[in-house]
Design a protein around this motif. Structure first.
Motif, PDB file in Angstrom:
ATOM      1  N   LYS A 193      40.840  31.215  33.671  1.00  0.00           N
ATOM      2  CA  LYS A 193      41.768  30.463  34.511  1.00  0.00           C
ATOM      3  C   LYS A 193      43.208  30.926  34.303  1.00  0.00           C
ATOM      4  CE  LYS A 193      42.180  25.782  36.318  1.00  0.00           C
ATOM      5  NZ  LYS A 193      41.691  24.390  36.201  1.00  0.00           N
ATOM      6  N   TRP A 194      43.540  31.267  33.079  1.00  0.00           N
ATOM      7  CA  TRP A 194      44.879  31.768  32.789  1.00  0.00           C
ATOM      8  C   TRP A 194      45.206  32.975  33.668  1.00  0.00           C
ATOM      9  CZ3 TRP A 194      49.458  30.967  30.554  1.00  0.00           C
ATOM     10  CH2 TRP A 194      50.274  32.070  30.303  1.00  0.00           C
ATOM     11  N   TYR A 195      44.197  33.825  33.878  1.00  0.00           N
ATOM     12  CA  TYR A 195      44.413  35.077  34.598  1.00  0.00           C
ATOM     13  C   TYR A 195      44.496  34.903  36.117  1.00  0.00           C
ATOM     14  CZ  TYR A 195      44.300  37.801  30.371  1.00  0.00           C
ATOM     15  OH  TYR A 195      44.620  38.343  29.146  1.00  0.00           O
ATOM     16  N   LYS A 199      47.388  30.914  40.833  1.00  0.00           N
ATOM     17  CA  LYS A 199      47.184  31.263  42.241  1.00  0.00           C
ATOM     18  C   LYS A 199      45.689  31.362  42.512  1.00  0.00           C
ATOM     19  CE  LYS A 199      51.502  33.870  42.121  1.00  0.00           C
ATOM     20  NZ  LYS A 199      52.124  35.207  42.166  1.00  0.00           N
ATOM     21  N   ASN A 200      45.329  31.494  43.765  1.00  0.00           N
ATOM     22  CA  ASN A 200      43.917  31.591  44.124  1.00  0.00           C
ATOM     23  C   ASN A 200      43.461  33.048  44.166  1.00  0.00           C
ATOM     24  OD1 ASN A 200      43.331  28.829  44.314  1.00  0.00           O
ATOM     25  ND2 ASN A 200      44.178  28.742  46.384  1.00  0.00           N
ATOM     26  N   VAL A 201      43.605  33.714  43.044  1.00  0.00           N
ATOM     27  CA  VAL A 201      43.162  35.092  42.877  1.00  0.00           C
ATOM     28  C   VAL A 201      43.225  35.411  41.380  1.00  0.00           C
ATOM     29  CG1 VAL A 201      45.475  36.133  43.089  1.00  0.00           C
ATOM     30  CG2 VAL A 201      43.446  37.461  43.765  1.00  0.00           C
ATOM     31  N   LEU A 218      43.074  41.138  41.933  1.00  0.00           N
ATOM     32  CA  LEU A 218      41.726  41.654  42.165  1.00  0.00           C
ATOM     33  C   LEU A 218      41.248  41.235  43.547  1.00  0.00           C
ATOM     34  CD1 LEU A 218      40.036  40.996  38.697  1.00  0.00           C
ATOM     35  CD2 LEU A 218      41.291  43.001  39.491  1.00  0.00           C
ATOM     36  N   GLU A 219      41.413  42.149  44.503  1.00  0.00           N
ATOM     37  CA  GLU A 219      40.979  41.931  45.876  1.00  0.00           C
ATOM     38  C   GLU A 219      39.912  42.952  46.214  1.00  0.00           C
ATOM     39  OE1 GLU A 219      44.685  42.354  47.967  1.00  0.00           O
ATOM     40  OE2 GLU A 219      45.210  40.246  47.680  1.00  0.00           O
ATOM     41  N   GLY A 220      38.849  42.488  46.912  1.00  0.00           N
ATOM     42  CA  GLY A 220      37.722  43.367  47.179  1.00  0.00           C
ATOM     43  C   GLY A 220      37.891  44.206  48.416  1.00  0.00           C
ATOM     44  N   GLU A 246      39.468  33.220  48.744  1.00  0.00           N
ATOM     45  CA  GLU A 246      40.802  33.547  49.258  1.00  0.00           C
ATOM     46  C   GLU A 246      41.368  34.813  48.630  1.00  0.00           C
ATOM     47  OE1 GLU A 246      43.441  30.207  49.015  1.00  0.00           O
ATOM     48  OE2 GLU A 246      41.953  28.803  49.842  1.00  0.00           O
ATOM     49  N   GLY A 247      41.030  35.044  47.356  1.00  0.00           N
ATOM     50  CA  GLY A 247      41.555  36.208  46.655  1.00  0.00           C
ATOM     51  C   GLY A 247      40.694  37.442  46.837  1.00  0.00           C
ATOM     52  N   TRP A 248      39.534  37.429  46.201  1.00  0.00           N
ATOM     53  CA  TRP A 248      38.626  38.586  46.270  1.00  0.00           C
ATOM     54  C   TRP A 248      38.217  38.911  47.705  1.00  0.00           C
ATOM     55  CZ3 TRP A 248      36.779  42.698  43.905  1.00  0.00           C
ATOM     56  CH2 TRP A 248      35.557  43.247  44.305  1.00  0.00           C
ATOM     57  N   ALA A 249      37.736  37.920  48.432  1.00  0.00           N
ATOM     58  CA  ALA A 249      37.234  38.154  49.792  1.00  0.00           C
ATOM     59  C   ALA A 249      38.338  38.127  50.839  1.00  0.00           C
ATOM     60  CB  ALA A 249      36.163  37.121  50.136  1.00  0.00           C
ATOM     61  N   ARG A 250      39.568  37.867  50.410  1.00  0.00           N
ATOM     62  CA  ARG A 250      40.729  37.906  51.304  1.00  0.00           C
ATOM     63  C   ARG A 250      40.501  37.068  52.564  1.00  0.00           C
ATOM     64  NH1 ARG A 250      41.476  43.743  52.478  1.00  0.00           N
ATOM     65  NH2 ARG A 250      39.539  44.211  51.376  1.00  0.00           N
ATOM     66  N   SER A 251      39.957  35.873  52.317  1.00  0.00           N
ATOM     67  CA  SER A 251      39.674  34.923  53.403  1.00  0.00           C
ATOM     68  C   SER A 251      38.852  35.564  54.519  1.00  0.00           C
ATOM     69  CB  SER A 251      40.992  34.360  53.968  1.00  0.00           C
ATOM     70  OG  SER A 251      41.710  33.673  52.960  1.00  0.00           O
ATOM     71  N   GLY A 252      37.888  36.371  54.119  1.00  0.00           N
ATOM     72  CA  GLY A 252      36.994  37.029  55.062  1.00  0.00           C
ATOM     73  C   GLY A 252      37.412  38.432  55.442  1.00  0.00           C
TER      74      GLY A 252
END
Length: 457
Positions: A193-195, A199-201, A218-220, A246-252
């Motif tokens: 969680k610290w990392y 924010k939502n990423v 870290l965004e996919g 929202e972060g990895w999947a960039r909201s789709g």
């Protein structure tokens, strides 16, 4: 964005008798080598490559060296530098070695206990280990000026190995259970969680000196899916599912409509949207995470990986660069040692959009689960036709270019590890079963919206 932080690595026979007898022996061995069954060949590669994590591990810590140079010549005297992520692969390799009988269970448990004790005393930053650790002292060795703190991605590779070890040992003897508990405590200490930096990423790095200045969200899609799975699975410091979506999947926005060789890419490969990234993206996250029948609202992960491997293979068969040797039995582009234009040795993320005529054996070998026929063709070709220049004391060397008559007679943990693990998964499915059946992993995957027909969720 391609994983830039990975691209800047500093840099007989015994017989008696006449000559006629020796010739007969050589001929006999050649014949035997040519007649190895597929299973025998895979076992030979797995067993030899396993030595990287056993015979050539860093002696004080028992962890995987960042690199192993058989000639003993290392840059900056860093023979004792261990790699966190590669050591996670190594933990899985040791489980595999015990299962296959390459070492006894007692030997394996002893080594695993040594590793756990070292990691418990090593530098950590909000629970995350650094990318590199000095194997003598346990202190961080900076991977870069500002990269001198926690590395969450490398930590996630390590933690996946820890969970695999725990699951393998948890029902064993009292000694085995005690070692399992050590790994359980270690992974639960990571503050995922610290990392998020509120924010939502998730963020890759945090430094005690430079804080969040690395600023690598870290965004996919790349090799970091496992980081979100581990962060969602934590029973102590779990992230919210919003960070994944929202972060990895960039909201789709992670979804791709691109195709190559009539094959859909399915997800957008960061910096390689047309033909897919280096093949380690189909390996690192999936050493424990079983992509068979695994899906969420963004992808079918089996198809995703099979398609990436197929595109990589088809590109090499097409061989637009007209590189010598490329074809159905000589293919596979991924990050590895490389040959620079001036002939010097460097490191590069080879892929269809960045092809330098360098084949990395780990690319095809570690893809055995996705492309058994094509991978075996590469393995057999190298083993039977190019063994002298490509095979060493820890398996296939890291990179080869028939075009330039060059071989990097060196090894990297992050390349040798996936070979051992994926061959094991192809032969037995062991490491997939252990990791996927961990209760926290199932809970984490469900939390993120994953479904698995194979594991019943």
């Amino acid at each position: 964005m391609i994983r830039i932080s990975l691209l800047l690595i500093a840099f007989t026979f015994l017989s008696c008798g006449s000559n006629t007898d020796k010739s007969k022996e050589v001929s006999k061995e050649d014949t035997v080598a040519e007649k190895l069954s597929d299973e025998q060949l895979l076992d030979a590669v797995q067993k030899q490559t396993f030595k990287y994590f056993w015979d050539y591990a860093e002696p004080n810590s028992g962890l995987a060296r960042e690199r192993y140079h058989p000639d003993g010549v290392y840059p900056e005297n860093d023979a004792n530098i261990v790699t966190t992520g590669g050591s996670g692969f190594g933990l899985m390799a040791i489980v595999s070695g015990m299962s296959q009988g390459y070492v006894t269970k007692e030997q394996g448990v002893e080594r695993l206990n040594k590793i756990a004790d070292f990691l418990a005393k090593a530098d950590r930053f909000y629970g995350a280990w650094p990318h590199w650790i000095d194997g003598n002292t346990g202190k961080v060795k900076p991977f870069g000026t500002k990269d001198n703190g926690g590395d969450l991605v490398e930590t996630s590779f390590l933690v996946a190995g820890m969970i695999t070890v725990r699951e393998y040992l948890k029902e064993g003897s009292e000694n085995e259970k005690a070692v399992a508990q050590k790994y359980d405590a270690l992974w639960k200490g990571v503050d995922w969680k610290w990392y998020t930096n509120n924010k939502n990423v998730l963020y890759w790095h945090w430094s005690p000196n430079y804080k969040w200045q690395m600023n690598f969200a870290l965004e996919g899609y790349n090799e970091c899916l496992i980081t979100y799975v581990m962060a969602a699975s934590s029973p102590t410091h779990a992230i919210d599912a919003k960070a994944y979506h929202e972060g990895w999947a960039r909201s789709g926005g992670i979804v791709s409509a691109k195709t190559k060789y009539n094959t859909p890419l399915i997800l957008k490969h960061n910096g390689a949207e047309e033909m897919g990234g280096p093949l380690f993206w189909a390996h690192y996250s999936y050493l424990g995470l079983d992509p068979n029948q695994l899906s969420d609202k963004y992808a079918d992960y089996w198809k995703l990986n099979v398609n990436q491997v197929k595109i990589n293979y088809e590109y090499c068969v097409e061989n637009p660069g007209k590189f010598e040797g490329y074809g159905p039995d000589y293919w596979g582009l991924t990050a590895s040692y490389s040959r620079n234009n001036d002939g010097s040795v460097g490191y590069d993320a080879h892929m269809p959009s960045n092809d330098k005529g360098v084949i990395s054996p780990t690319a095809a070998v570690s893809s055995i689960v996705y492309s058994p026929k094509e991978s075996l063709a590469l393995i057999r070709n190298l083993y039977e036709n190019h063994k002298e220049e490509t095979w060493g004391n820890a398996g296939f060397y890291d990179a080869v270019s028939l075009q330039n008559k060059w071989t990097a007679k060196r090894y990297l943990a992050i390349d040798q590890g996936p070979e051992v693990v994926m061959i094991e998964n192809y032969r037995s499915g062991l490491l997939w079963k252990l990791f996927m059946n961990a209760p926290e992993v199932k809970q984490g995957l469900v939390k993120l919206g994953f479904k698995s027909g194979k594991y019943g969720f």
